[in-house]
Design a protein around this motif. Structure first.
Motif, PDB file in Angstrom:
ATOM      1  N   UNK A 146       1.019  -1.350  -0.083  1.00  9.90           N
ATOM      2  CA  UNK A 146       0.032   0.072   0.099  1.00  9.90           C
ATOM      3  C   UNK A 146       1.000   1.316  -0.025  1.00  9.90           C
ATOM      4  N   UNK A 147       0.171   2.322  -0.146  1.00 13.42           N
ATOM      5  CA  UNK A 147       0.890   3.617  -0.105  1.00 13.42           C
ATOM      6  C   UNK A 147       0.088   4.500   0.849  1.00 13.42           C
ATOM      7  N   UNK A 148       1.122   5.401   1.620  1.00 15.87           N
ATOM      8  CA  UNK A 148       0.543   6.225   2.927  1.00 15.87           C
ATOM      9  C   UNK A 148       1.046   7.718   2.523  1.00 15.87           C
ATOM     10  N   UNK A 149       0.453   8.342   2.926  1.00 16.89           N
ATOM     11  CA  UNK A 149       0.833   9.801   3.235  1.00 16.89           C
ATOM     12  C   UNK A 149       0.817  10.142   4.739  1.00 16.89           C
ATOM     13  N   UNK A 150       1.761  10.712   5.393  1.00 17.57           N
ATOM     14  CA  UNK A 150       2.227  11.002   6.667  1.00 17.57           C
ATOM     15  C   UNK A 150       2.618  12.294   6.729  1.00 17.57           C
ATOM     16  N   UNK A 194       5.999   4.182   0.918  1.00 18.18           N
ATOM     17  CA  UNK A 194       5.419   3.047   0.160  1.00 18.18           C
ATOM     18  C   UNK A 194       5.906   1.342   0.900  1.00 18.18           C
ATOM     19  N   UNK A 195       4.861   0.624   0.796  1.00 12.14           N
ATOM     20  CA  UNK A 195       5.154  -0.564   1.135  1.00 12.14           C
ATOM     21  C   UNK A 195       4.967  -1.407   0.305  1.00 12.14           C
ATOM     22  N   UNK A 196       5.911  -2.613   0.155  1.00 10.58           N
ATOM     23  CA  UNK A 196       5.488  -3.837  -0.981  1.00 10.58           C
ATOM     24  C   UNK A 196       6.115  -4.903  -0.226  1.00 10.58           C
TER      25      UNK A 196
END
Length: 1828
Positions: A146-150, A194-196
């Motif tokens: 998934x993809x995050x904005x922090x 980003x996480x894979x």
């Protein structure tokens, strides 16, 4: 297949993205407007996608922070926990291009050999923001990744997610778009993580952009990453109650947001900036209730919704552009009570000088209000500190709000509210906190000037110690202070007290929070700065009045000089008084501080402040110095309305010592005044004389106060008004007002003042600079509207002015500004009678304007300036430079007048230009005499009509004639220029509805000849008011227009004289054109148009009769055709005779009229604002319910029309044509109706050439019925009958007239007498005017007026020219002028074919005439001939008759006649030009001159040889030689005789008022009082038709008022009207009229209340016929047959004996004075008497009196015959007054006028008249006709 599906999915996603960014038009505040007009969401702007399709949304992106990763990572910092990292690439497996489908670069995260990986992408560091927004495009092709904005705060390091790709859309790999909102009160950093989880997952990011609300901190972002990480590391070292700076420094949390940057880079103040322009974000200001549909939002001008503003949205205030940002209200709710709250950041504290300034925009028809509150931590209620209500106009307004010293944390809240529908724009921009930081700590302070605070270590000035304000921040500056010398009113007044000794009017009030009146006074106190604090204020509302005072007394203090120096000699601090004051409000007046050393009075003023000082608390420091004990007084003075509250707070003394004792009382001893002994010895003067101060000098009282110094020392003008007054030095120049000691101190009154005394705000109500000097130090007179109430007036008067000169003018300058200024009037006061002559109403701008009033000749009057107060104090009436111009009366000159001057009858000399200009320059009226002004053409004062001026048919509307003020209040004149009162008329152009701007009205003058020389026109014009139109004066000639004058705009509120020179090569007219301006209340007015004598009417300029003449077909020249085919002459029109037989010749004359078939020739006046209207009855309207003729609602009458614009005093006139002559017994009968509903006044006027006289008037309620009036007109000649109706109330009317009838007005064929004593009696018995005798024109049918004319021919100047050519000058007593161009000559025929006469005029022909021979002269050459002898001065008496011949070319010259006075000044009497036909033309003109004069004939050659002019048969009347009227010698009747008023008869005095008509003109029965006065007995017991006597006996009412007493005490004859009823008529008391015989017993009761005309119709009442008379009942009731010697209705009048008239005696007169001019007059008189004596002997001269008719017994009175008594045969009873027929006279036969077959010989002439050729009866015999 799978790839294709993927491609399709990507295309579909991209389409959805584009569709989501494309929308319809009418963009909202959350949308961007494309160049094509379409709309896209605001977050689509500058996001690397052409959403508009035209690229406009990607065109201007400089304010956005963006990165497409094409070149590098921009300002992003990649980091990862593993070796895997964000990589810039153009392609990855499964993703071959960026989101724009191009082979561009993007960031991707790929797994490494299937292991789990994560990576961060860190943004730059941003400053705190509530409006930061990030947009990015991302690609996710993963099952678990998934993809995050922090968001990570800095320096705290707190991290929280703000967006996650958690939608779990099909992870088939498609570019998605995300919008992330970022909001924090700390510096922050954005992290894209980003996480894979493994293969084959892919994550990609592209095209990241930040909105303008995301602002980076350049000082932080210049640091390296390592440095940044190092800066974050010390966070943990600060204590919990501390704030960590970016550099690791820890500061106390109380220092955060205290307006002082304590961190190195100011990060402790970053979230609460003291300045905010909203360009980079909201600066910590946020909406409290976001999302409720009524919010404060940040945006720019294009984002303001267009649906609730009526004008372009505002530009921002910072940049003045559409791209700048500001906060504004956005409404998306239908709530009726919406409320938006903008909350600011919290601040720790503020210093004493702290203010908040901002720019506010609040405009719209329903924009509502806004309140600003101060919220203090742990304080329950907020304090309102500013408020704005409703529409403030389409502009940014600067606001400064005082915060002051706030010791606890606080926040500012801006609350917007709207009541009902919100429609407008409310916005905020550029907030700034100023002077809010506390003083900094320092190591050392200057000890001599500053105090070092104990804990904060700040420096505070010594003058701020003990002033009730914590300036240190730790309170140490307020420690150790004396409470006796401080007062903040939190616990009362302390040692201060209210004045109680009567030195003020009211007390100061103690209050918390705002004062009761909005928009004045403070909202909070100064001590606490909240609504909980107390302060003192003065309440300016009722019952306080202007200049009322409230005084506050301070504590008594010791003298200051004892403490100024220490014993060692070192100086000490002086005694100082500090206080804070608040003066806010439109009507704030004055605050003053006094120092006094006594217990009463004010003492010495130390300080004063006037007017509005703004909504702020102001600090004032006063240094005190007194050698004696003293105290301070604070005086507040009330302004001129309720918005004038003044407040004080925080009063303190420093270095002052209280005084324990009491102040001494003031010394009230009054010094004795001594008067110096007079140096001039007193003296006395006779009664009627003024005592001059010069010894033994007296002048007439009539010369006192006449603007001329008659005393040598000028003392007669000392106590008078000055001729010129500028009020300098406060000199009122003799002008005075009411004694102010007798009126209230707050009364509205005049006073002298200077502009420098104006307090703040008053400059809009009266001028700062006077008119004289144009400075604030100059003086003027003003009426102060701060005093008094609405409608109050004040008068400024002169002393009585004894007299003024003819050109006296009052000039002045006035100033009337202010929103509610009232009015200013100029009035003239004559005793107790006052009338307005000038006025101005309302505001006229902040400038001086000129006013003038023409006063002219006047005596014993006062000039009054009257100011009337408006509805409020805002506006004063001001005057300056008041001058009386040319007001001293003229002084008679001992030297004769020059040839350029006119000699008045009283000997004064005036310029010729002042002649006949409607101004009495002579003082005796001789320069304006109608006979003197006969030679002036085109003059008009518009008093009744337009004169020779005519309305144009080619314009939009007409000029109107107006009386009094125009309907446009404040713009038109108060009166006309001619009469200068409200009864005068003038011409005006009405600019209001239905006229529109640009409409024109044209007025055309008479046609003037191109032969006019030195022709000029003068007129008076009044054009006042802003936006007034245009007046032009033009010459119109042969269809062409030549502009002569153009007046545009406001010309001043007064009549102004204008002059225009006129000349043209062709005949011309003058045309006035008025054009309506933009102001409908500004009228253009004209009056008193005059032309110089050089303006000559063209030969075709005659004014035609307004009534069309009957066709003249088949009638001889000079005659007109009747409708029945017969003919009549012009002389037969309007002569009371029906010469046509069908009434044609009298049809349009204003004849007898019932108004059933029209107005019968009665004409309305053009000068009236209302008219007499013809109409029928109406019960529901303001008019009679029925007419008089038919007695029903269908009959017609004329009535005073009621109109919606009709005002009280409006007049309406109807007038007849000019009647030629009336008989001696002529009467006018009419019926009128004036009731309570149909109201008004009616006057009957008779106008002749020389006078206008009132014959009758009636006003007020006369009952709801028609009333009858019968007015004797008698003998009149050339007269008009005028009925005038006057409106008695506004909008009223209805007074009516009906059944107008002329009775016996036709002149007798052989008159009993002539209308004038000077008339000539033709041999045929007819009368003609005496000036028609011997004029070579027969006016008598028998030519008798042209017989025996030698005496006329012998008068100097009279001439027939029938003599030898060389003898005519001597014989005719005429002289050629030696100074002209050529001479007149005589001839018997013309010498040029086609011009001039072929024979002279004298009957018989063959004679000569006088002429000018034009063939041998040049055009314009002049020949003059003048009488040698001078005629005595006379006006309106001397007549010149002559015949002239002007025929030939169309270029004919001119002929003029002048009277030339002793000074050589020619007065034009008559002039003509043009071709008058091949005939001799008759002229009969009046010659006038106030000095002895000669007569000049001046001929001017025309434009060619066919312009001969001839004269013949010149003659003068005898009045020219005598200098007065030539009348018969005045004769009188004997002492015991009554002289009949009109018929030259004498009757015994006993016949006067005896009920019988003895004079032929009936004057012996006029003006008779009731015969028997008394009180009528009560009525009610007798039936109708009976009268009740005092003994209750009922008598037939026929016996009432019949001159025979029938009741026991004769009460049946009480109070009967004395009417001259004819025999057979009944006296009717109800209508005071005579009931004709034929109306008796006609079954219609005409005589109320007793119905006497219907009484005893079938029987003879007992004893009805007296003196043995016999009663006979006929069809009209009982008739008496009387025996000889008795007459009357009841045989009750004894027949009078035959009249024997002795020769009347001459009065004692000086006959020499009558005929001193000519000796021949006496000869003629003697010859005339001799001829008449001979004629009398032959019984062919005048008989004395015709005998009254004998009356015979008959039933049918239509025939006259002999009646016999029933019981007797023929009788030879002696007839009445020697009748030739015997019999019983019947007393009911109506009296008739002379029969037409009688001759003039039977007229009774009681005295001789030489012009009648008939002497009186010398023998006194009772003569009868020879036919008797």
């Amino acid at each position: 297949m799978r790839f294709e599906l993927g491609s399709a999915s990507r295309l579909l996603a991209l389409g959805l993205i584009l569709w989501s960014c494309a929308s319809a038009q009418n963009c909202s505040v959350q949308e961007f407007t494309c160049a094509t007009g379409s709309c896209v969401p605001k977050d689509c702007e500058c996001d690397f996608t052409d959403n508009c399709g035209d690229g406009s949304d990607e065109a201007y992106c400089s304010r956005y922070k963006r990165c497409n990763f094409e070149k590098d990572f921009c300002d992003f910092i990649p980091s990862s926990e593993t070796s895997s990292d964000w990589t810039r690439t153009a392609t990855v497996p499964g993703l071959e291009n960026d989101h724009t489908k191009q082979s561009a670069l993007f960031l991707s995260l790929l797994p490494e050999r299937g292991s789990r990986r994560s990576a961060d992408l860190k943004s730059p560091i941003f400053v705190p923001s509530q409006s930061c927004q990030m947009r990015l495009y991302y690609f996710v092709k993963a099952e678990l990744g998934n993809l995050q904005v922090l968001l990570q705060t800095v320096p705290l390091g707190e991290i929280r997610p703000v967006w996650t790709d958690s939608t779990q859309q099909p992870r088939t790999g498609a570019w998605q778009r995300a919008v992330v909102q970022l909001s924090t009160y700390h510096n922050f950093q954005v992290i894209i993580r980003g996480k894979l989880e493994g293969d084959p997952e892919v994550l990609a990011v592209d095209d990241v952009s930040f909105s303008p609300g995301c602002q980076t901190d350049p000082t932080i972002n210049t640091l390296s990453l390592n440095t940044w990480e190092n800066r974050l590391s010390p966070v943990a070292n600060c204590l919990p109650m501390q704030f960590s700076c970016d550099n690791g420094q820890c500061i106390e949390e109380s220092k955060v947001c205290d307006f002082t940057p304590d961190c190195l880079h100011g990060e402790d103040e970053a979230s609460c900036s003291s300045r905010c322009d909203f360009e980079d974000g909201p600066c910590g200001w946020d909406e409290l209730t976001l999302g409720d549909g009524f919010d404060w939002v940040r945006g720019s001008s294009p984002q303001v919704p267009p649906d609730y503003y009526g004008r372009p949205p505002p530009l921002d205030h910072t940049t003045n552009s559409t791209t700048g940002h500001f906060m504004f209200i956005l409404k998306n709710s239908s709530s009726l009570h919406p409320r938006a709250v903008l909350r600011g950041p919290w601040f720790q504290q503020s210093a004493s000088g702290c203010t908040l300034s901002f720019w506010h925009y609040n405009s719209g028809i329903s924009v509502g209000g806004v309140d600003m509150y101060l919220r203090i931590k742990d304080v329950k209620n907020d304090t309102i500190i500013w408020r704005s209500l409703y529409d403030q106009g389409p502009r940014w307004r600067h606001v400064v709000v005082q915060l002051g010293r706030i010791t606890r944390p606080f926040s500012i809240i801006l609350a917007k509210f709207s009541l009902g529908i919100f429609d407008g724009i409310s916005a905020l921009d550029d907030l700034t906190f100023s002077n809010c930081s506390m003083p900094p700590a320092v190591e050392v302070c200057p000890s001599n000037t500053h105090f070092h605070c104990a804990h904060t270590r700040a420096c505070v000035e010594h003058m701020r110690l003990c002033d009730l304000v914590d300036d240190c921040g730790d309170g140490s500056d307020e420690e150790g202070c004396s409470s006796d010398l401080q007062c903040n009113f939190e616990h009362g007044l302390g040692f201060w007290r209210q004045e109680q000794s009567g030195g003020d009017v009211f007390d100061w009030s103690l209050i918390q929070g705002p004062t009761p009146t909005f928009n004045t006074g403070p909202l909070k106190d100064h001590t606490l700065g909240t609504s909980y604090g107390h302060y003192l204020y003065i309440e300016s509302s009722f019952p306080q009045a202007f200049k009322d005072t409230a005084v506050l007394l301070g504590p008594a203090l010791q003298p200051t000089h004892r403490r100024w120096a220490a014993p060692s000699g070192r100086p000490r601090h002086p005694c100082v008084f500090r206080f804070h004051f608040h003066m806010f409000g439109a009507q704030v007046f004055r605050l003053a501080v006094y120092l006094r050393t006594t217990s009463t009075g004010r003492g010495h003023m130390l300080w004063v402040r006037y007017g509005n000082q703004g909504n702020l608390w102001h600090r004032k420091t006063l240094y005190l110095n007194s050698a004696r004990p003293f105290q301070i007084l604070i005086e507040g003075t009330v302004g001129d309305d309720f918005n004038g509250d003044i407040a004080i707070d925080d009063l303190s003394f420093i270095h002052c010592v209280p005084y324990e004792g009491e102040l001494p009382s003031a010394n009230t001893t009054t010094p004795v005044l001594t008067t110096a002994a007079p140096t001039v010895q007193p003296h006395t003067c006779p009664d009627g004389q003024f005592v001059c101060e010069s010894y033994e000098e007296c002048v007439p009282l009539s010369t006192v106060c006449d603007f001329r110094k008659d005393c040598t020392d000028g003392s007669d003008e000392t106590n008078c008004v000055k001729e010129r007054c500028d009020f300098e030095g406060k000199d009122s120049c003799g002008w005075y007002t009411a004694d102010l000691s007798l009126v209230s101190p707050h009364a509205f009154h005049w006073s002298v003042d200077q502009g420098e005394n104006i307090h703040d705000g008053e400059q809009y109500e009266r001028p700062v600079f006077d008119h004289t000097l144009g400075t604030a130090q100059g003086w003027y007179m003003y009426a102060d509207s701060s005093n008094g109430g609405y409608g109050h007036t004040t008068d400024l008067l002169t002393p009585v002015i004894s007299s003024t000169g003819p050109r006296c003018t009052l000039g002045f300058w006035y100033h009337m500004s202010g929103f509610t200024v009232g009015s200013l009037q100029v009035l003239l006061k004559f005793g107790n009678v006052t009338h307005e002559v000038w006025s101005q109403l309302g505001t006229h701008g902040n400038k001086w304007r000129r006013g003038e009033v023409f006063l002219g000749l006047a005596k014993n009057f006062q000039v009054v300036f009257r100011a009337k107060r408006g509805i409020s104090y805002m506006g004063d009436a001001v005057i300056d430079d008041v001058d009386f111009l040319q007001c001293s009366p003229p002084v008679p000159s001992n030297s004769p007048c020059t040839s350029e001057e006119y000699t008045c009858s009283n000997g004064h000399c005036i310029p010729m230009d002042n002649l006949c200009d409607f101004i009495d320059d002579c003082g005796d009226g001789s320069d304006e005499d109608t006979f003197i002004c006969k030679g002036f053409s085109g003059h008009c004062s518009f008093e009744f009509d337009l004169c020779s001026w005519r309305q144009s048919s080619g314009d939009n509307f007409d000029w109107l004639i107006k009386e009094g003020r125009t309907s446009a209040t404040g713009s038109g004149p108060s009166s006309d220029h001619t009469l200068r009162d409200t009864s005068g008329h003038y011409l005006y152009l009405e600019g209001s509805f239905p006229q529109a701007p640009g409409d024109v009205a044209r007025l055309e003058g008479p046609l003037f000849s191109h032969r006019s020389k030195l022709c000029k026109m003068r007129f008076y014009v009044h054009m006042s008011g802003e936006g007034i139109g245009t007046l032009t004066v033009s010459i119109v000639s042969e269809g062409q227009t030549f502009l002569q004058m153009n007046l545009t705009g406001d010309q001043g509120n007064y009549w102004q004289l204008r002059e225009v020179s006129l000349s043209s090569a062709r005949d011309f007219q003058v045309m006035f054109v008025g054009k309506v301006g933009r102001n409908p209340k500004a009228d253009i007015c004209l009056d008193d148009i005059t032309f110089s004598p050089g303006c000559m009417l063209a030969s075709s300029a005659t004014i035609e009769d307004s009534s069309p003449p009957p066709p003249a077909d088949t009638c001889p020249p000079g005659s007109l055709r009747c409708e029945n085919g017969r003919c009549f002459t012009v002389g037969q029109r309007c002569d009371f005779r029906d010469d046509c037989g069908d009434g044609t010749d009298e049809k349009e004359c204003g004849t007898s009229c019932s108004f059933e078939n029209g107005r019968c020739g009665w004409k309305s006046s053009l000068a009236d604002s209302s008219d007499w209207s013809r109409g029928t009855g109406a019960f529901q309207r303001i008019r009679p319910p029925y007419d008089h003729t038919l007695q029903n609602e269908h009959g017609h009458f004329v009535f005073l029309e009621a109109t919606p614009v009709g005002l009280k005093g409006d007049k309406a006139h109807i007038r007849s044509s000019m009647w030629k002559e009336s008989s001696a017994v002529c009467k006018l009968s009419f019926w009128y109706y004036i009731s309570h509903k149909a109201s008004g006044s009616i006057r009957l006027l008779i106008e002749t050439e020389n006078y206008l006289v009132e014959m009758w008037n009636k006003t007020g309620n006369q009952g709801n019925f028609w009333n009858h009036v019968e007015i004797p007109l008698r003998k009149l000649r050339n007269f008009e009958v005028i009925f005038e109706g006057i409106r008695s109330m506004d909008l009223s009317g209805g007074a009516a007239l009906d059944d107008i009838e002329y009775i016996d007005c036709a002149p007798n064929a052989i008159p009993v007498s002539c209308p004038a004593a000077t008339d000539f009696v033709c041999h045929s018995g007819h009368c003609i005017e005496s000036h028609l005798v011997c004029d070579q024109k027969p006016d008598c049918a028998d030519w008798s007026d042209e017989i025996g004319c030698d005496h006329i021919a012998a008068l100097p100047g009279s001439c027939s020219f029938n003599m030898e050519p060389g003898q005519w000058e001597q014989s005719c007593q005429l002289s050629q002028d030696t100074g002209d161009d050529f001479d007149w000559a005589i001839s018997h025929r013309s010498h040029t074919l086609g011009t001039g006469p072929q024979a002279d005029h004298t009957p018989g022909g063959g004679g000569n005439f006088l002429y000018i021979h034009s063939a041998i002269q040049r055009e314009g050459d002049v020949a003059t001939v003048t009488t040698r002898a001078a005629y005595p001065a006379s006006i309106g008496l001397c007549r010149l008759r002559f015949w002239f011949y002007m025929h030939g070319s169309a270029r004919m010259g001119t002929l003029k006649v002048f009277s030339v006075g002793a000074s050589g000044t020619p007065l034009l009497m008559w002039a003509t030009t043009g071709n008058h036909g091949a005939q001799w033309n008759y002229v009969n003109i009046i010659l006038s001159n106030p000095t002895p004069f000669r007569v000049t004939f001046r001929g001017e050659v025309g434009g060619d040889m066919w312009t001969d002019i001839a004269l013949d048969d010149i003659s003068f009347t005898e009045e020219c030689v005598v200098g007065g009227p030539v009348t018969p010698q005045p004769m009188t009747c004997a002492a015991d005789q009554f002289q009949c008023a009109y018929s030259f008869q004498c009757v015994p005095e006993s016949w006067r008022c005896d009920g019988e008509l003895d004079c032929d003109d009936r004057s012996d029965e006029e003006d008779c009082a009731p015969l028997l006065p008394g009180t009528l007995p009560p009525q009610g017991r007798c039936p109708v038709g009976y009268f009740q006597c005092s003994n209750d006996v009922c008598l037939p009412s026929l016996l009432r008022c019949d001159m025979v007493p029938d009741c026991p005490h004769g009460e049946d004859e009480y109070n009967c009207p004395a009417l001259q009823c004819e025999a057979g008529e009944l006296v009717c008391e109800g209508v005071s009229a005579c009931i004709p015989f034929h109306q008796r017993c006609d079954h219609s009761a005409d005589c109320k209340p007793f119905h006497s005309d219907e009484s005893s119709c079938h029987e003879c009442p007992p004893r009805y016929c007296t003196h043995r008379g016999l009663c006979h009942v006929g069809s009209h009731g009982p008739v008496c047959m009387c025996w000889a010697g008795w007459t009357g209705n009841r045989c009750h009048i004894k027949e009078k004996p035959s009249l024997s008239t002795p020769t009347p005696t001459l009065e004692d007169i000086n006959s020499d004075a009558v005929y001193t001019g000519i000796g021949i007059g006496l000869v003629l008189l003697t010859a005339g008497v001799a001829v008449c004596v001979l004629a009398a002997l032959k019984k062919k001269c005048c008989a004395i009196k015709p005998k009254p008719r004998d009356y015979w017994v008959m039933d049918d009175l239509a025939s006259v015959g002999r009646a016999e008594l029933p019981s007797q045969g023929k009788s030879s009873i002696k007839p009445r007054k020697k009748s030739s027929s015997a019999g019983l006279s019947i007393s009911v036969y109506p009296w008739k006028s002379e029969p037409e077959n009688s001759t003039w010989h039977v007229s009774n002439l009681s005295f001789a008249n030489p012009l009648y050729n008939c002497p009186g009866d010398a023998n006194g015999l009772d003569r009868t006709s020879s036919e008797a």
